[in-house]
Design an enzyme around this catalytic site. Structure first.
Site, PDB file in Angstrom:
ATOM      1  N   ASP A   1       1.182  -1.720  -0.476  1.00  0.00           N
ATOM      2  CA  ASP A   1      -0.178  -0.057  -0.112  1.00  0.00           C
ATOM      3  C   ASP A   1       1.004   1.415   0.010  1.00  0.00           C
ATOM      4  OD1 ASP A   1      -1.894   2.298   0.422  1.00  0.00           O
ATOM      5  OD2 ASP A   1      -2.430   1.290   2.208  1.00  0.00           O
ATOM      6  N   HIS A   2       1.054   1.647  -1.791  1.00  0.00           N
ATOM      7  CA  HIS A   2       2.096   2.669  -1.282  1.00  0.00           C
ATOM      8  C   HIS A   2       1.318   4.729  -0.224  1.00  0.00           C
ATOM      9  CE1 HIS A   2       5.132   5.065  -2.663  1.00  0.00           C
ATOM     10  NE2 HIS A   2       5.302   5.146  -4.163  1.00  0.00           N
ATOM     11  N   ARG A   3       0.624   4.350   0.344  1.00  0.00           N
ATOM     12  CA  ARG A   3      -0.366   5.614   0.690  1.00  0.00           C
ATOM     13  C   ARG A   3       0.720   5.480   2.732  1.00  0.00           C
ATOM     14  NH1 ARG A   3      -6.181   4.590   1.594  1.00  0.00           N
ATOM     15  NH2 ARG A   3      -5.336   2.175   2.228  1.00  0.00           N
TER      16      ARG A   3
END
Length: 477
Positions: A449-451
């Site tokens: 998850d790039h967040r």
């Protein structure tokens, strides 16, 4: 005073106060039988009032379950039940689980039969408190099924015997014989909380009286998010033909058949669609497995599996990189998980499930392997408990046993990363001096998850994981 005293002990004054009853019973033995009869009759009346017919509801066996399927009824109609006994086996989106009764009584009527489905919170059976109430419960079950059959054309709420007259749509009032659990979709509950609407007072228009988002919006007095277009006064033939063409499904090929999703396949489909809303990226890393393969040959006779070795290595690497073990569930914040729970994907008949190895970084390798075998056995027989498949913080998917050299995995909702492990294969490599040799290597791809996880975080985690696998002595400590 003497007159007062004699009148106090006389029988007509006894029902006036509790102190009178207590006093007379301790002094004068004559009125005691009369008093006991009074108290006994009162008690009998109270028990008669409390006697009732209860509904057995479809339980929510997991956080993602919206409906359940009756696998089998363990008891038959008319059979006596004791509190805590298993009554029915329900198939959720993850496992088959026994449902127990909370009361003593008799299984008076089965509303939802074997093989049929019902939404969470719907009545699937009726429980009578006494044997004399079984026939009454059966008549209520028959009225429920008949009213459900007539439900498509909403009639006035007239044929519901003990329910009070409420000016609400008929599908909700028709099935209420007492207090019922409010059944609403998750989005409807979210809207009700957002607009401060008492969801218990909203009339549901969905299947079995379920409250939908449009019901909450109507109660809040706001325009529905997706308003159905009003029917045109006179639709032209060309418009009708065009609409039918766009909404109809494509024709089936000859000799093809339609197979509906099982509860588990529906849950997997829902999770996969939900994962599309998460911005993800992928990083691959080759790992030398010569030392790991040698260790595996030593511990395999002791019952240790390759899955346990990989899960242990992943858990130890996550302990050094907690951000990869973190999760973002609301899109506004993320949380560091206090436990490292490795969920491992397992293919079972008709679907996929991820049993969870809790505290994988802390458990001894041999205990971890034993725990894993127990979880796989439960998964194959669909007997996993909810905490054994929905508590994962990181997922491991291994297709190496099928000879797959590399693949990408889809991130499960609510987790920060998933690791996809390919097969270990002989590979020609060159050292810094230019000499060639053959080493066993496997490709590890991680989807994150790039967040919350960035490229440098994932690269550092994979480096740590590779060091543990290439020097695996720490796995057996």
């Amino acid at each position: 005073m003497a007159l007062s005293s004699s009148s106090f002990l006389s029988t007509p004054s006894l029902p006036n106060s509790k102190s009178t009853i207590s006093f007379a019973s301790s002094v004068s033995p004559a009125p005691i039988p009369s008093l006991r009869r009074v108290v006994f009759r009162s008690h009998r009346r109270e028990m008669t009032v409390r006697s009732k017919i209860r509904e057995i509801f479809m339980p929510a066996l997991s956080s993602t379950m919206t409906e359940g399927k009756i696998v089998s009824w363990l008891k038959t109609e008319g059979e006596k039940l004791a509190k805590g006994q298993s009554v029915v086996v329900v198939e959720s989106d993850k496992a088959d689980m026994d449902v127990e009764t909370f009361y003593d009584g008799y299984l008076a009527a089965i509303v939802v039969g074997e093989g049929e489905t019902a939404p969470v919170g719907a009545a699937i059976g009726l429980l009578a408190e006494t044997e004399a109430e079984i026939e009454e419960a059966k008549s209520k079950a028959a009225s429920k099924s008949s009213s459900a059959a007539v439900a498509p054309s909403p009639p006035p709420p007239a044929t519901s015997s003990p329910a009070p007259a409420i000016s609400q749509p008929a599908p909700v009032a028709a099935g209420s014989d007492g207090p019922r659990k409010t059944v609403a979709t998750p989005y409807a509950k979210k809207l009700a909380k957002q607009h401060k609407v008492d969801i218990g007072s909203v009339a549901g228009t969905g299947p079995f009286g379920r409250i939908t988002a449009s019901d909450v919006e109507a109660a809040a007095g706001i325009a529905p998010s997706v308003a159905p277009p009003p029917p045109p006064p006179a639709a032209s033939p060309t418009a009708t033909t065009a609409k039918a063409t766009t909404t109809s499904s494509p024709p089936l090929l000859p000799d093809s058949s339609v197979v509906p999703f099982t509860a588990m396949q529906s849950a997997v489909s829902k999770n996969m669609i939900e994962s599309l809303s998460v911005p993800t990226f992928r990083v691959g890393y080759p790992v030398n497995t010569d030392a790991l393969d040698a260790l595996y040959e030593k511990v395999k006779p002791k019952g240790v599996t390759m899955t346990a070795l990989l899960a242990k290595a992943a858990g130890m690497a996550l302990a050094q990189h907690p951000v990869v073990n973190a999760s973002c569930k609301d899109g506004k914040s993320f949380s560091y998980n206090s436990n490292i729970n490795i969920a491992v994907a397992v293919a079972i008949n008709g679907g996929l499930i991820t049993p969870v190895l809790q505290d994988a970084d802390k458990l001894d390798l041999y205990l971890l392997s034993q725990k894993w075998k127990e979880l796989v056995g439960k998964a194959r027989s669909k007997q996993l408990q909810p905490h054994e498949y929905n508590s994962g913080t990181f997922t491991l998917s291994n297709l190496g046993m099928f000879g797959v050299d590399r693949f990408d995995a889809i991130l499960p909702p609510g987790q920060g990363a998933i690791m996809a492990v390919g097969a270990s294969k002989p590979t020609v490599v060159a050292d810094k001096d230019g000499f060639f040799s053959v080493k066993n290597k496997m490709m590890v791809n991680v989807t994150a998850d790039h967040r919350i996880v960035y490229g440098a975080d994932l690269a550092a985690f994979l480096q740590t994981f590779a060091k543990i696998v290439e020097n695996p002595d720490s796995l057996t400590l």
